[in-house]
Design a protein around this motif. Structure first.
Motif, PDB file in Angstrom:
ATOM      1  N   ALA A 254       0.835  -1.214   0.000  1.00  0.00           N
ATOM      2  CA  ALA A 254       0.000   0.000   0.000  1.00  0.00           C
ATOM      3  C   ALA A 254       0.864   1.256   0.000  1.00  0.00           C
ATOM      4  O   ALA A 254       0.585   2.219  -0.731  1.00  0.00           O
ATOM      5  CB  ALA A 254      -0.925  -0.007   1.215  1.00  0.00           C
ATOM      6  N   ILE A 292      -3.920   3.993   5.367  1.00  0.00           N
ATOM      7  CA  ILE A 292      -2.628   3.344   5.560  1.00  0.00           C
ATOM      8  C   ILE A 292      -2.178   3.483   7.013  1.00  0.00           C
ATOM      9  O   ILE A 292      -1.708   2.528   7.635  1.00  0.00           O
ATOM     10  CB  ILE A 292      -1.568   3.924   4.600  1.00  0.00           C
ATOM     11  N   VAL A 327      -5.396  -2.404   1.374  1.00  0.00           N
ATOM     12  CA  VAL A 327      -4.462  -2.370   0.245  1.00  0.00           C
ATOM     13  C   VAL A 327      -5.184  -2.589  -1.080  1.00  0.00           C
ATOM     14  O   VAL A 327      -4.721  -2.110  -2.123  1.00  0.00           O
ATOM     15  CB  VAL A 327      -3.320  -3.396   0.446  1.00  0.00           C
ATOM     16  N   ILE A 330      -6.257   0.992  -1.822  1.00  0.00           N
ATOM     17  CA  ILE A 330      -5.139   1.896  -2.116  1.00  0.00           C
ATOM     18  C   ILE A 330      -4.564   1.623  -3.499  1.00  0.00           C
ATOM     19  O   ILE A 330      -4.300   2.556  -4.272  1.00  0.00           O
ATOM     20  CB  ILE A 330      -4.033   1.757  -1.044  1.00  0.00           C
TER      21      ILE A 330
END
Length: 384
Positions: A254, A292, A327, A330
């Motif tokens: 990510a 994140i 992730v 992202i």
């Protein structure tokens, strides 16, 4: 709780970051195309102490804490997810299980070369018809004198080809359900252990994933890990640690996708200005950074609980669930920011997207994590 890293943890993070960017990153895209196993990476990673980070020094490891391991694994995943998944299995499941349940003799014979990176290990639990439900596995181990004879097929085994030793679960007592599952240490050179089908995968293409077939594979009774019937317990313990590893890998990928998106957005101009001037892009960047960081805190929290010797099953599942789903978002957003270029192999974000897709699946799907978490919440009255 915001984590303040120790000087030693920062030193490990910086050391691995430098190695990852200089050694691992330059060949990652080419390995993705050719599917070349990064054996040279692992040789150097072994020399740096990254293949048995949490193993005691007595058995060739670095005796590092779980937080340091998370930091190191994230840095490797930043550059090459294929390299990171092998590192994760080696540390989180194989070495961890041997260190926790192995005899001193087993540790000397198997853990020492694993921790040094001299050899790689694999963990064989999943079967063609037994994924999320390991109790339904059909691989058997029948006692025959001083040996056990193993028969069955394991599927989706990371490092199935490249490993030198395999920890394999098998039923020793069908009537005892999960209490009838045992775990065995099987050197790859053992007659009757056959490497089967190699998976052609969407991502993580430089790591090998294979079937392992056991046909009257005879192993000494001395190679049983723990006691007969401990296999399910060993597997679940290994997966707790492994899930922290998957969360760490998710963080690394990510962060790489996020950094790539920021770099691209800073150079790309539309309507006469950098696209970072547009509110739509700025809001995306804000959301990406926040998610994140949230995943990072969950992951470090689970690792810290492990370091303190606390029960961390729920927290490991939370970290794995949130980070692995984060992730996906992202990497997809990173492609969106790149526009049409993100759909091409000219930029790394399409590789990040493909590599990340499996994180919600292996070592327990997101659905399994939600079962683990909800069971814990409803059973345990701890405050969140």
């Amino acid at each position: 709780m915001l984590f303040k890293l120790t000087d030693e943890q920062v030193m490990i993070q910086n050391m691995v970051r430098e190695f990852s960017r200089k050694v691992v990153a330059p060949t990652a895209a080419e390995r993705d195309k050719t599917r070349e196993f990064p054996s040279d990476n692992f040789k150097q990673m072994g020399e740096l102490g990254l293949m048995g980070m949490m193993v005691p020094e007595e058995f060739g490891g670095e005796a590092a804490d779980a937080v340091s391991y998370v930091l190191a694994l994230s840095e490797i995943a930043y550059s090459c997810a294929s390299t990171s998944v092998v590192m994760s299995v080696q540390n989180s499941i194989v070495c961890e299980s041997l260190n926790k349940f192995g005899t001193k003799k087993q540790k000397q014979e198997f853990l020492v070369p694993l921790a040094s990176g001299e050899i790689l290990g694999a963990f064989a639990l999943t079967e063609p018809d037994a994924g999320s439900d390991p109790v339904s596995q059909t691989t058997t181990a029948v006692k025959d004198g001083d040996d056990y004879v193993i028969n069955g097929t394991k599927r989706f085994i990371t490092s199935g080809e490249s490993s030198s030793v395999v920890l394999v679960t098998a039923k020793t007592d069908e009537a005892q359900a999960y209490r009838g599952i045992s775990c065995f240490i099987v050197p790859k050179a053992t007659p009757g252990l056959i490497v089967g089908h190699h998976e052609d995968k969407m991502g993580l293409r430089a790591s090998d994933t294979t079937d392992l077939i056991f046909e009257n594979c005879r192993v000494p009774a001395a190679n049983i890990l723990g006691k007969e019937g401990d296999g399910f317990k060993i597997a679940m313990s290994g997966l707790d640690s492994g899930r922290i590893g998957i969360a760490a890998q998710s963080l690394g990928v990510a962060q790489a996708a996020f950094d790539a998106a920021i770099k691209y957005a800073g150079k790309r101009k539309q309507f006469g200005v950098s696209i970072t001037k547009h509110q739509a892009i700025r809001f995306q960047i804000a959301d990406m950074a926040t998610k994140i960081e949230a995943a990072r805190q969950l992951t470090l929290s689970a690792a810290s609980m492990k370091d303190r010797g606390e029960k961390f099953t729920r927290e490991a599942s939370m970290a794995k669930l949130f980070a692995s789903e984060m992730v996906q978002e992202i990497t997809a957003q990173a492609i969106q920011i790149h526009g049409g270029y993100g759909f091409t192999t000219d930029y790394p974000v399409e590789r990040f997207y493909r590599d990340a897709r499996v994180f919600t699946i292996y070592e327990g799907t997101s659905e399994i994590q939600r079962i683990v978490i909800s069971n814990s919440v409803l059973k345990d009255k701890r405050k969140p």
